[in-house]
Design a protein around this motif. Structure first.
Motif, short mmCIF file in Angstrom:
data_model
loop_
_atom_site.label_atom_id
_atom_site.label_comp_id
_atom_site.label_asym_id
_atom_site.label_seq_id
_atom_site.Cartn_x
_atom_site.Cartn_y
_atom_site.Cartn_z
N SER A 21 40.29 15.33 -3.77
CA SER A 21 41.13 14.42 -2.98
C SER A 21 42.50 14.29 -3.63
CB SER A 21 40.44 13.06 -2.86
OG SER A 21 40.22 12.50 -4.13
N GLU A 22 43.37 13.58 -2.93
CA GLU A 22 44.72 13.34 -3.41
C GLU A 22 44.98 11.85 -3.40
OE1 GLU A 22 49.25 14.10 -1.84
OE2 GLU A 22 47.78 15.70 -1.56
N VAL A 23 45.58 11.36 -4.48
CA VAL A 23 45.90 9.93 -4.58
C VAL A 23 47.00 9.60 -3.57
CG1 VAL A 23 46.78 8.11 -6.08
CG2 VAL A 23 45.23 9.84 -7.02
N VAL A 24 46.76 8.59 -2.76
CA VAL A 24 47.73 8.12 -1.79
C VAL A 24 48.42 6.87 -2.32
CG1 VAL A 24 48.04 7.28 0.58
CG2 VAL A 24 46.41 9.12 0.11
N TRP A 25 47.66 6.01 -2.98
CA TRP A 25 48.23 4.80 -3.56
C TRP A 25 47.36 4.29 -4.70
CZ3 TRP A 25 44.93 0.68 -3.37
CH2 TRP A 25 43.95 0.69 -2.40
N TRP A 26 47.95 3.52 -5.60
CA TRP A 26 47.24 2.80 -6.64
C TRP A 26 47.89 1.43 -6.74
CZ3 TRP A 26 48.45 0.17 -11.06
CH2 TRP A 26 47.39 -0.22 -11.87
N ASP A 27 47.07 0.38 -6.80
CA ASP A 27 47.62 -0.96 -6.89
C ASP A 27 46.60 -1.88 -7.55
OD1 ASP A 27 49.45 -3.10 -6.45
OD2 ASP A 27 48.35 -3.67 -4.65
N SER A 28 46.98 -2.48 -8.65
CA SER A 28 46.19 -3.53 -9.31
C SER A 28 44.72 -3.16 -9.50
CB SER A 28 46.30 -4.84 -8.52
OG SER A 28 47.63 -5.23 -8.39
N GLY A 29 44.48 -1.97 -10.01
CA GLY A 29 43.12 -1.56 -10.33
C GLY A 29 42.32 -0.95 -9.20
N ARG A 30 42.98 -0.63 -8.10
CA ARG A 30 42.32 0.05 -6.99
C ARG A 30 43.13 1.27 -6.61
NH1 ARG A 30 39.70 -4.61 -3.27
NH2 ARG A 30 38.29 -5.33 -4.89
N VAL A 31 42.41 2.31 -6.18
CA VAL A 31 43.07 3.55 -5.78
C VAL A 31 42.61 3.94 -4.38
CG1 VAL A 31 41.33 5.07 -6.84
CG2 VAL A 31 43.67 5.91 -6.53
N GLY A 32 43.52 4.45 -3.59
CA GLY A 32 43.21 4.99 -2.28
C GLY A 32 43.50 6.48 -2.29
N CYS A 33 42.54 7.27 -1.85
CA CYS A 33 42.67 8.73 -1.88
C CYS A 33 42.30 9.33 -0.53
CB CYS A 33 41.76 9.33 -2.94
SG CYS A 33 42.15 8.80 -4.62
N ALA A 34 42.92 10.46 -0.23
CA ALA A 34 42.61 11.22 0.98
C ALA A 34 41.86 12.47 0.58
CB ALA A 34 43.90 11.59 1.71
N PHE A 35 40.71 12.71 1.21
CA PHE A 35 39.94 13.93 0.93
C PHE A 35 40.75 15.15 1.36
CE2 PHE A 35 36.20 11.01 1.74
CZ PHE A 35 35.82 10.93 0.40
N ASP A 36 40.65 16.23 0.58
CA ASP A 36 41.31 17.47 0.98
C ASP A 36 40.66 18.07 2.22
OD1 ASP A 36 43.00 17.17 -1.15
OD2 ASP A 36 42.34 18.95 -2.23
N THR A 37 39.37 17.88 2.35
CA THR A 37 38.63 18.34 3.52
C THR A 37 37.90 17.13 4.09
OG1 THR A 37 38.27 20.48 2.46
CG2 THR A 37 36.84 19.93 4.32
N LEU A 38 38.06 16.90 5.38
CA LEU A 38 37.39 15.76 5.99
C LEU A 38 35.88 15.84 5.76
CD1 LEU A 38 39.22 15.69 9.44
CD2 LEU A 38 39.63 14.20 7.49
N LEU A 39 35.27 14.68 5.53
CA LEU A 39 33.82 14.64 5.39
C LEU A 39 33.17 15.03 6.71
CD1 LEU A 39 32.98 11.31 3.51
CD2 LEU A 39 32.86 13.63 2.62
N SER A 40 32.07 15.70 6.61
CA SER A 40 31.27 15.97 7.79
C SER A 40 30.73 14.64 8.32
CB SER A 40 30.10 16.87 7.41
OG SER A 40 29.02 16.72 8.28
N PRO A 41 30.72 14.43 9.62
CA PRO A 41 30.15 13.19 10.16
C PRO A 41 28.70 12.99 9.73
CG PRO A 41 31.39 14.31 11.86
CD PRO A 41 31.32 15.25 10.69
#
Length: 117
Positions: A78-98
């Protein structure tokens, strides 16, 4: 535009759209390893087909690569999209299978209780 560019553009657009996709609150233990760093234990707080939010006490910088390992699964790049106050949001490089996504939700819920199905 080549076929590869077209596919990449579609994926990039889908990833952006998935930021508003159904995010489900979970409380799931995992391991997160930033590129060039050591892995650490974390808790995934929410997840969607396109990404996740997890605890990360150390700052992770926008655009950096990382690998999330969920119980019983191989690492997900995945790729880091944001980090704030001890939490990170990331986007998977490949979407998860449903199917994988539904399986995760079937086993974990927001209170951290593991359920057998």
């Amino acid at each position: 535009m080549s076929a590869t560019d077209w596919n990449t553009d579609i994926y990039a657009q889908a990833t952006l759209e998935d930021r508003s996709a159904n995010r489900r609150r979970i409380n799931m233990p995992a391991t997160l390893r930033p590129a060039g760093g050591k892995s650490f234990q974390t808790v995934v707080l929410d997840i969607s087909l396109g990404g996740f939010c997890a605890n990360a006490l150390q700052p992770l910088h926008h655009g950096n690569r990382c690998w999330l390992t969920l119980p019983g699964m191989e690492s997900l790049q995945s790729e880091v999209v944001w980090w704030d106050s001890g939490r990170v949001g990331c986007a998977f490089d490949t979407l998860l299978s449903p199917i994988v996504y539904d399986n995760i939700l079937a086993h974990y819920r927001g209170d951290g209780v593991f359920r057998r199905v």
